[in-house]
Design an enzyme around this catalytic site. Structure first.
Site, PDB file in Angstrom:
ATOM      1  N   ASP A   1      -4.752   0.547  -1.788  1.00  0.00           N
ATOM      2  CA  ASP A   1      -5.313  -0.709  -1.279  1.00  0.00           C
ATOM      3  C   ASP A   1      -5.274  -1.796  -2.345  1.00  0.00           C
ATOM      4  OD1 ASP A   1      -5.857   0.219   1.244  1.00  0.00           O
ATOM      5  OD2 ASP A   1      -7.998   0.537   0.900  1.00  0.00           O
TER       6      ASP A   1
ATOM      7  N   HIS B   1       0.842  -1.207   0.000  1.00  0.00           N
ATOM      8  CA  HIS B   1       0.000   0.000   0.000  1.00  0.00           C
ATOM      9  C   HIS B   1       0.873   1.251   0.000  1.00  0.00           C
ATOM     10  CE1 HIS B   1      -3.648   2.258   1.637  1.00  0.00           C
ATOM     11  NE2 HIS B   1      -2.655   3.093   1.912  1.00  0.00           N
ATOM     12  N   GLU B   2       1.857   1.279   0.895  1.00  0.00           N
ATOM     13  CA  GLU B   2       2.723   2.464   0.974  1.00  0.00           C
ATOM     14  C   GLU B   2       3.538   2.634  -0.299  1.00  0.00           C
ATOM     15  OE1 GLU B   2       2.014   4.422   3.120  1.00  0.00           O
ATOM     16  OE2 GLU B   2       1.057   3.180   4.624  1.00  0.00           O
TER      17      GLU B   2
ATOM     18  N   GLU C   1      -6.053   6.396  -1.725  1.00  0.00           N
ATOM     19  CA  GLU C   1      -6.075   5.257  -0.795  1.00  0.00           C
ATOM     20  C   GLU C   1      -6.639   4.005  -1.457  1.00  0.00           C
ATOM     21  OE1 GLU C   1      -4.497   5.491   1.934  1.00  0.00           O
ATOM     22  OE2 GLU C   1      -4.193   7.643   1.740  1.00  0.00           O
TER      23      GLU C   1
END
Length: 672
Positions: A572, A507-508, A568
């Site tokens: 995800d 995710h990061e 986001e």
């Protein structure tokens, strides 16, 4: 430009494997609700047992496995602080004194509003609008959010440099849209806000009719500020925030404030070049100051000071502050126990001083070793993913791989701890400690202006249950607080770990290539390294996610904002795909990935359960609606179901039919 992608404790996102306690995390698989098919609603299937076993506490508007882990970390911090208040060890003195002053509720109740009186007197003493600059500088030093924001910022175009930047600010409601939406619920919240401001002025000593007039003046002025405040969606377009200016030109553009006096009195280093994140806001601010009576401006400043101080004054102020910001806005039923509020306050003010004691108790070399292995696996998976993309040209792929290779990583805690010697903490001065801590933090950050960027700095304290990607530094950061069971357990099997912390790592990393991150190059400069055609293809694929998540609702009546949550949602979906790719390679290929073990689950299934269970949570309708309007993250249920429904691998792992709810089929979205 730090992207706190997982969200702050108590406001946004919930992480954790949802197994109740650390010991359970080491040996047990997640409990599931067999009455709900994973193909119909994977979130309820995976999280139903946890939700039933963990009723929403009265003090919480949101509670999930994320908070369960955060609470365990807070228990550790609490024990450290209780010991520190009794210890004669000089190493513990500052955190012990700060916490002890905060916990002295009797002294706060006895003092009433007296600790804030000197500041209120200074506000009342100004006689001319020319004095506003010096007053706002003093308020900012005390942590009071008034009119605008000012501080250091990495240069968008020369990322190694730190420059000065002015930004919007000064609102008492969570977002600009709260001032303008015309539905009944929004109108009701505005009425409640005015009543709250009235109550606070009354507590401060005004007669009710005077307090009501002051509240109306506050609302009128903040509405003016909100009118020129940039929306959260617009702020996702970083190019709109990149407005370099000379200080001289900026000062001339908004002469209602003596900017030279402000910069001097806030004790910023001298500078000539700067950035204005939102020029329109400052044009509007200039007009608002000119059009507003000095008496009403002083009322606004007084309210800003009251709002800042209320949690640390006597019980009537604390209760009224909670009644609006905790109960009306977020739906919490009870005020959190004082020790929790004071533990959080100490972590906020002295985070690295307290954090180094936390690290000694919780984060050993075995944690870091396992994390490094997973980071290497995820990085290799992302490189493979980029090379295999069918929509990106070879020229852009080369640049993307260069950026991925340059992406730095920080694990656990800072290499060098901050020095808090200059911060004065008194055991009998609760509000003074809070304000001096704000001044200390402000001075620490302002000193960066004109300096080279320190890429070893952390923007979260070690006990924080969170992680983030910083686009301006092109690095990913994982505090020790999130690297704990059950979220990350170095003893647990790979399936669960890659589904939980592995997906977070992915995710990061993906944030470096989402709609915001992709605008920065590998060195952190705001630079378009994409071909024009590749940029268009990205936007087409991203629009699929905007439409998908924008179709979801929370609290039965409030739509998610697909544009606000795009970054986001991209992270995800990309993060879980990368985690699956990394797990496949780690276990030895497709056959091993899908093979059932003695426990009846394949590593692939465990990965999906690991992902789902980090989002197990409950929330009050007020909190869900607030987050839908202000939070760049989708609701937990949609983060789970929205992501897995885009993956053919999920449908295969659970034998889902093309017509099942968790199978989007031809409508599936995929960027990375």
């Amino acid at each position: 430009m730090a992207n706190s992608c997982l969200g702050a404790v108590g406001l946004t996102l919930m992480l954790g494997l949802g197994m109740g306690n650390a010991a359970a995390a080491e040996s047990k698989l997640p409990a599931v609700d067999a009455s709900v098919s994973p193909c119909d609603d994977f979130y309820l299937h995976a999280c139903g047992p946890w939700i039933k076993a963990n009723p929403l506490p009265a003090e919480r508007s949101i509670y999930g496995t994320f908070h369960e882990l955060a609470q365990r970390n807070q228990d550790i911090l609490h024990a450290i602080l209780e010991d520190a208040t009794k210890s004669k060890d000089a190493d513990l003195a500052k955190i012990g004194s700060f916490y002890a002053a905060c916990m002295d509720e009797a002294a706060a109740d006895k003092a009433g509003i007296a600790p804030l009186k000197p500041l209120l007197t200074q506000i009342d003493a100004i006689k001319d609008k020319k004095q506003i600059a010096a007053l706002v500088a003093m308020l900012h030093q005390d942590g009071v959010d008034a009119l605008f924001g000012f501080g250091p910022q990495q240069s968008f175009e020369k990322a190694e440099d730190t420059i000065a930047a002015f930004d919007q600010g000064g609102l008492g409601l969570p977002d600009r849209d709260f001032y303008f939406k015309d539905d009944a619920r929004s109108a009701g919240l505005r009425d409640a806000y005015v009543k709250h401001v009235t109550a606070m002025f009354t507590l401060a000593g005004d007669k009710p009719e005077v307090a009501a007039k002051k509240a109306a003046a506050v609302m009128a002025f903040e509405t003016r500020l909100a009118r020129d405040t940039m929306s959260k969606v617009d702020r996702r377009d970083t190019t709109k925030l990149n407005n370099p200016s000379s200080f001289q030109a900026f000062a001339a553009s908004a002469p209602a404030i003596d900017w030279t006096a402000y910069v001097r009195d806030v004790k910023a280093p001298s500078f000539t070049q700067m950035n204005v994140n939102d020029p329109q806001f400052f044009k509007g601010l200039n007009d608002s100051i000119q059009a507003t009576d000095l008496a009403d401006l002083k009322t606004y400043f007084t309210w800003a000071a009251l709002r800042r101080a209320a949690p640390w004054l006597s019980k009537p102020f604390v209760d009224e502050n909670f009644a609006f910001y905790g109960k009306t806005l977020s739906g919490a039923q009870e005020l959190r126990p004082r020790w929790k509020r004071c533990t959080d306050a100490t972590d906020s003010a002295l985070g690295e001083d307290l954090g180094r004691h936390f690290v000694q108790k919780t984060f050993g070399p075995e944690h870091k070793s396992r994390m490094l292995t997973m980071l290497d696996d995820l990085r290799a998976a992302y490189a493979e993913d980029i090379k295999q993309l069918d929509w990106m040209s070879e020229a852009t792929k080369v640049k993307a791989l260069e950026k991925l290779d340059a992406m730095a990583q920080k694990i656990g805690y800072p290499e060098k701890w901050r020095d808090y010697t200059a911060l004065t903490v008194k055991r009998d001065d609760l509000l003074g400690n809070q304000m001096r801590a704000s001044g200390f933090e402000n001075a620490y950050h302002l000193a960066k202006i004109g300096q080279k960027v320190d890429k070893n700095e952390w923007f979260m304290t070690p006990p924080t249950v969170n992680a983030y990607y910083d686009a301006s530094q092109n690095n990913i950061n994982f505090p020790a607080g999130i690297l704990q069971p059950p979220f990350f357990d170095f003893k647990a099997d790979d399936g669960l770990n890659y589904g939980a912390i592995g997906a977070v790592i992915g995710h990061e990393m993906t944030h470096g290539f989402d709609d915001q991150g992709r605008a920065f190059d590998g060195q952190g400069n705001l630079k378009d390294w994409w071909t024009e055609e590749d940029g268009k293809r990205f936007e087409e694929k991203a629009q699929c996610l905007v439409d998908q998540y924008g179709s979801y609702k929370v609290a039965g009546d409030t739509s998610q904002n697909g544009k606000l949550t795009l970054g986001e949602n991209t992270a995800d979906n990309g993060g879980l795909r990368l985690a699956l790719m990394a797990l496949k390679k780690r276990v030895g290929g497709e056959k091993a990935l899908t093979a059932k073990g003695a426990d009846g689950m394949s590593p692939e299934q465990k990965l999906f359960y690991g992902w789902a269970s980090v989002w197990c949570s409950s929330a009050r309708p007020e909190a869900e609606r607030l987050r839908a309007q202000t939070d760049p993250h989708s609701a937990p249920r949609h983060r789970v179901n929205g992501t897995v429904s885009n993956m053919a691998e999920f449908a295969q792992a659970f034998n889902c039919k093309p017509t099942d709810a968790m199978v989007r089929g031809d409508k599936a979205c995929k960027v990375w």
